[in-house]
Design a protein around this motif. Structure first.
Motif, PDB file in Angstrom:
ATOM      1  N   SER A  70     -14.281 -26.910 -19.657  1.00 23.16           N
ATOM      2  CA  SER A  70     -15.149 -25.909 -19.204  1.00 23.16           C
ATOM      3  C   SER A  70     -15.244 -24.788 -19.394  1.00 23.16           C
ATOM      4  O   SER A  70     -14.311 -24.379 -19.949  1.00 23.16           O
ATOM      5  N   LEU A  71     -16.201 -23.852 -19.162  1.00 24.07           N
ATOM      6  CA  LEU A  71     -16.226 -22.506 -19.590  1.00 24.07           C
ATOM      7  C   LEU A  71     -15.782 -21.461 -18.585  1.00 24.07           C
ATOM      8  O   LEU A  71     -15.943 -21.959 -17.234  1.00 24.07           O
ATOM      9  N   LYS A  72     -15.023 -20.509 -19.124  1.00 24.75           N
ATOM     10  CA  LYS A  72     -14.539 -19.606 -17.891  1.00 24.75           C
ATOM     11  C   LYS A  72     -15.858 -18.795 -17.528  1.00 24.75           C
ATOM     12  O   LYS A  72     -16.666 -18.084 -18.112  1.00 24.75           O
ATOM     13  N   ARG A  73     -15.830 -18.302 -16.252  1.00 25.93           N
ATOM     14  CA  ARG A  73     -16.723 -17.601 -15.611  1.00 25.93           C
ATOM     15  C   ARG A  73     -16.189 -15.768 -15.942  1.00 25.93           C
ATOM     16  O   ARG A  73     -15.590 -15.368 -14.947  1.00 25.93           O
ATOM     17  N   GLU A  74     -17.091 -15.443 -16.942  1.00 21.90           N
ATOM     18  CA  GLU A  74     -16.948 -14.030 -17.389  1.00 21.90           C
ATOM     19  C   GLU A  74     -17.915 -13.180 -17.311  1.00 21.90           C
ATOM     20  O   GLU A  74     -17.883 -12.109 -17.818  1.00 21.90           O
ATOM     21  N   CYS A  86     -18.765 -16.135 -32.011  1.00 23.86           N
ATOM     22  CA  CYS A  86     -17.681 -17.208 -32.454  1.00 23.86           C
ATOM     23  C   CYS A  86     -16.434 -16.503 -31.827  1.00 23.86           C
ATOM     24  O   CYS A  86     -15.570 -17.253 -31.350  1.00 23.86           O
ATOM     25  N   LEU A  87     -16.290 -15.220 -32.148  1.00 29.22           N
ATOM     26  CA  LEU A  87     -14.846 -14.526 -31.831  1.00 29.22           C
ATOM     27  C   LEU A  87     -14.578 -14.309 -30.366  1.00 29.22           C
ATOM     28  O   LEU A  87     -13.404 -14.843 -29.900  1.00 29.22           O
ATOM     29  N   ASN A  88     -15.348 -13.759 -29.595  1.00 32.74           N
ATOM     30  CA  ASN A  88     -15.177 -13.394 -28.130  1.00 32.74           C
ATOM     31  C   ASN A  88     -16.528 -13.309 -27.305  1.00 32.74           C
ATOM     32  O   ASN A  88     -17.064 -12.478 -27.806  1.00 32.74           O
ATOM     33  N   VAL A  89     -16.159 -13.802 -26.248  1.00 34.34           N
ATOM     34  CA  VAL A  89     -17.337 -14.094 -25.280  1.00 34.34           C
ATOM     35  C   VAL A  89     -17.641 -12.401 -24.575  1.00 34.34           C
ATOM     36  O   VAL A  89     -18.818 -11.939 -24.663  1.00 34.34           O
ATOM     37  N   ARG A  90     -16.446 -11.732 -24.230  1.00 38.87           N
ATOM     38  CA  ARG A  90     -16.611 -10.405 -23.278  1.00 38.87           C
ATOM     39  C   ARG A  90     -17.052  -9.446 -24.550  1.00 38.87           C
ATOM     40  O   ARG A  90     -17.908  -8.479 -24.308  1.00 38.87           O
ATOM     41  N   PHE A  91     -16.461  -9.416 -25.885  1.00 39.72           N
ATOM     42  CA  PHE A  91     -17.118  -8.582 -26.929  1.00 39.72           C
ATOM     43  C   PHE A  91     -18.486  -8.730 -27.150  1.00 39.72           C
ATOM     44  O   PHE A  91     -19.478  -7.899 -27.151  1.00 39.72           O
ATOM     45  N   SER A  92     -19.087 -10.002 -27.281  1.00 38.39           N
ATOM     46  CA  SER A  92     -20.439 -10.343 -27.412  1.00 38.39           C
ATOM     47  C   SER A  92     -21.423  -9.995 -26.134  1.00 38.39           C
ATOM     48  O   SER A  92     -22.566  -9.210 -26.379  1.00 38.39           O
ATOM     49  N   MET A  93     -20.822  -9.992 -24.858  1.00 39.11           N
ATOM     50  CA  MET A  93     -21.271  -9.435 -23.877  1.00 39.11           C
ATOM     51  C   MET A  93     -21.418  -7.996 -23.595  1.00 39.11           C
ATOM     52  O   MET A  93     -22.546  -7.389 -23.449  1.00 39.11           O
ATOM     53  N   ALA A 113     -36.825   0.186 -32.269  1.00 34.70           N
ATOM     54  CA  ALA A 113     -37.422  -1.221 -32.423  1.00 34.70           C
ATOM     55  C   ALA A 113     -36.332  -2.141 -33.356  1.00 34.70           C
ATOM     56  O   ALA A 113     -36.139  -3.188 -32.687  1.00 34.70           O
ATOM     57  N   ALA A 114     -35.620  -1.692 -34.219  1.00 27.48           N
ATOM     58  CA  ALA A 114     -34.489  -2.409 -34.910  1.00 27.48           C
ATOM     59  C   ALA A 114     -33.461  -2.555 -33.881  1.00 27.48           C
ATOM     60  O   ALA A 114     -32.891  -3.883 -33.747  1.00 27.48           O
ATOM     61  N   LEU A 115     -33.012  -1.634 -33.020  1.00 24.41           N
ATOM     62  CA  LEU A 115     -31.970  -1.944 -32.012  1.00 24.41           C
ATOM     63  C   LEU A 115     -32.401  -3.017 -30.921  1.00 24.41           C
ATOM     64  O   LEU A 115     -31.915  -3.909 -30.428  1.00 24.41           O
ATOM     65  N   SER A 116     -33.820  -2.839 -30.488  1.00 28.87           N
ATOM     66  CA  SER A 116     -34.235  -3.984 -29.670  1.00 28.87           C
ATOM     67  C   SER A 116     -34.210  -5.461 -30.235  1.00 28.87           C
ATOM     68  O   SER A 116     -33.832  -6.355 -29.593  1.00 28.87           O
ATOM     69  N   ALA A 117     -34.681  -5.416 -31.546  1.00 32.21           N
ATOM     70  CA  ALA A 117     -34.508  -6.685 -32.225  1.00 32.21           C
ATOM     71  C   ALA A 117     -33.008  -7.120 -32.200  1.00 32.21           C
ATOM     72  O   ALA A 117     -32.802  -8.366 -32.231  1.00 32.21           O
ATOM     73  N   PHE A 118     -32.261  -6.479 -32.510  1.00 35.05           N
ATOM     74  CA  PHE A 118     -30.718  -6.909 -33.083  1.00 35.05           C
ATOM     75  C   PHE A 118     -30.220  -7.334 -31.628  1.00 35.05           C
ATOM     76  O   PHE A 118     -29.481  -8.595 -31.356  1.00 35.05           O
ATOM     77  N   GLY A 119     -30.520  -6.575 -30.579  1.00 31.49           N
ATOM     78  CA  GLY A 119     -29.984  -6.998 -29.027  1.00 31.49           C
ATOM     79  C   GLY A 119     -30.680  -8.643 -28.667  1.00 31.49           C
ATOM     80  O   GLY A 119     -29.980  -9.123 -28.035  1.00 31.49           O
ATOM     81  N   SER A 120     -31.782  -8.401 -29.004  1.00 31.70           N
ATOM     82  CA  SER A 120     -32.733  -9.903 -28.501  1.00 31.70           C
ATOM     83  C   SER A 120     -31.838 -11.038 -29.577  1.00 31.70           C
ATOM     84  O   SER A 120     -31.828 -11.896 -28.986  1.00 31.70           O
ATOM     85  N   LEU A 121     -31.651 -10.547 -30.859  1.00 25.53           N
ATOM     86  CA  LEU A 121     -31.121 -11.740 -31.642  1.00 25.53           C
ATOM     87  C   LEU A 121     -29.568 -12.075 -31.076  1.00 25.53           C
ATOM     88  O   LEU A 121     -29.110 -12.934 -30.791  1.00 25.53           O
ATOM     89  N   ASN A 122     -28.970 -11.155 -30.517  1.00 24.98           N
ATOM     90  CA  ASN A 122     -27.619 -11.214 -30.048  1.00 24.98           C
ATOM     91  C   ASN A 122     -27.594 -12.373 -28.499  1.00 24.98           C
ATOM     92  O   ASN A 122     -26.770 -13.253 -28.459  1.00 24.98           O
ATOM     93  N   GLY A 123     -28.465 -12.099 -28.048  1.00 22.49           N
ATOM     94  CA  GLY A 123     -28.700 -12.730 -26.728  1.00 22.49           C
ATOM     95  C   GLY A 123     -29.107 -14.376 -27.190  1.00 22.49           C
ATOM     96  O   GLY A 123     -28.658 -15.042 -26.527  1.00 22.49           O
TER      97      GLY A 123
END
Length: 327
Positions: free
Chosen positions: A9-13, A151-158, A293-303
């Motif tokens: 199960s996944l941690k609630r972070e 892949c490395l860290n959930v908190r950092f990705s968030m 626009a680049a920042l928007s696309a990058f954030g969308s890609l991360n999500g």
């Protein structure tokens, strides 16, 4: 089997701020910088285009209420995959997950990454189209970077998601404030007879809604990570209402700003409407819109990466994909 499931199960972070950032940060991608001209060209008038954007937001928030109810009843990650598995059985769910992993998700990731790359290299090639190979290399670098981060860290990705969500809102705020200033100065001529020449046929309305809804894509991403959401029975409905209402309001105000600064003809002929807006309002600082626009696309890609990885994990846990995706 119960011990194994508990172990996997996944941690609630993910809290409320992270949840809102995941939804809003994925929704606000390159669409709002590319779709307005297509919506306006298809529907035919500025007033009708604003109605389409508002109706798209209303349609999305109604659909999200259904997902919010599903997410509070079936508190497992995986989104529509897990809902179909629990309601329609493993065969349909198996077909869904493999079509998603092999075709839908990769195509979406590639499209967002290429949009990001186009805006990143655009300021360096103002007089000619950028080399296709360079665009693809930048897109590939973005995919590799974000896949590694997730892949490395959930908190950092968030944290990355929250940062880019703030950057996107600030970028849209610049456009909105610029439009408000122009309205105060009396530039309201583009809103006179704003519903004139509206195309009311089924075909133009359908295409306009399709283009508008593409900019709202990502509203269901939080349901892919329900197991990682703190207090999902509370935070899931709250995050949905806050994020989609915020995005709908921003989209409407941004379109008003576009139509204040540019004539409908200028807007429809633009290949990158935010860049054209920036060149007219910000002058030599117009390149900022390319960065936004680049920042928007990058954030969308991360999500997209953040939620997509959870779908693969849940499918592997249910035995529909190879077990390496559970690592």
């Amino acid at each position: 089997m119960d011990d194994k499931t508990q172990k996997l199960s996944l941690k609630r972070e993910v809290g409320l701020v992270g949840a809102v950032s995941l939804i809003g940060g994925t929704m606000i991608g390159s669409g709002i910088f590319m779709s307005p001209q297509t919506v306006l060209h298809t529907i035919g008038s500025p007033g009708a285009s604003l109605v389409v954007w508002a109706c798209c937001g209303l349609l999305v928030i109604m659909a999200s209420f259904c997902y919010a109810e599903l997410g509070t009843v079936i508190r497992e990650s995986g989104g529509e995959y897990i809902y179909i598995l629990r309601t329609s059985g493993p065969v349909v769910a198996f077909m869904l997950i493999f079509s998603s992993v092999l075709f839908v998700r990769p195509a979406g990731v590639a499209g967002i990454a290429l949009s990001f790359a186009q805006y990143v290299v655009a300021p360096f090639y103002s007089d000619c189209p950028p080399p296709v190979l360079l665009v693809k290399c930048v897109a590939a670098a973005a995919i590799i970077t974000l896949s590694t981060v997730n892949c490395l860290n959930v908190r950092f990705s968030m944290s990355v998601q929250v940062f880019f969500m703030v950057a996107k809102v600030l970028a849209l705020a610049v456009i909105i404030i610029g439009g408000v200033v122009m309205l105060i100065r009396g530039h309201t001529e583009n809103f006179e007879d704003s519903f004139e020449n509206t195309n009311v046929g089924i075909n133009p309305i359908g295409i306009a809604f399709y283009q508008g809804l593409w900019s709202y894509d990502g509203w269901n991403n939080l349901n892919y990570v329900t197991e990682e959401l703190k207090r999902p029975e509370v935070n899931l409905p709250r995050a949905v209402v806050i994020a989609i209402s915020l995005v709908t309001g921003l989209y409407l105000l941004v379109n008003v700003s576009y139509l204040t600064v540019m004539t409908p003809k200028e807007l429809m002929s633009s290949s990158a409407v935010a860049v054209t807006w920036g060149n007219k309002v910000l002058g030599s600082w117009g390149w900022i819109m390319s960065v936004a626009a680049a920042l928007s696309a990058f954030g969308s890609l991360n999500g997209t990466f953040f939620s997509g990885g959870r779908v693969c994990f849940v499918a592997a846990r249910e035995g529909h994909m190879v077990s390496i995706f559970m690592l």
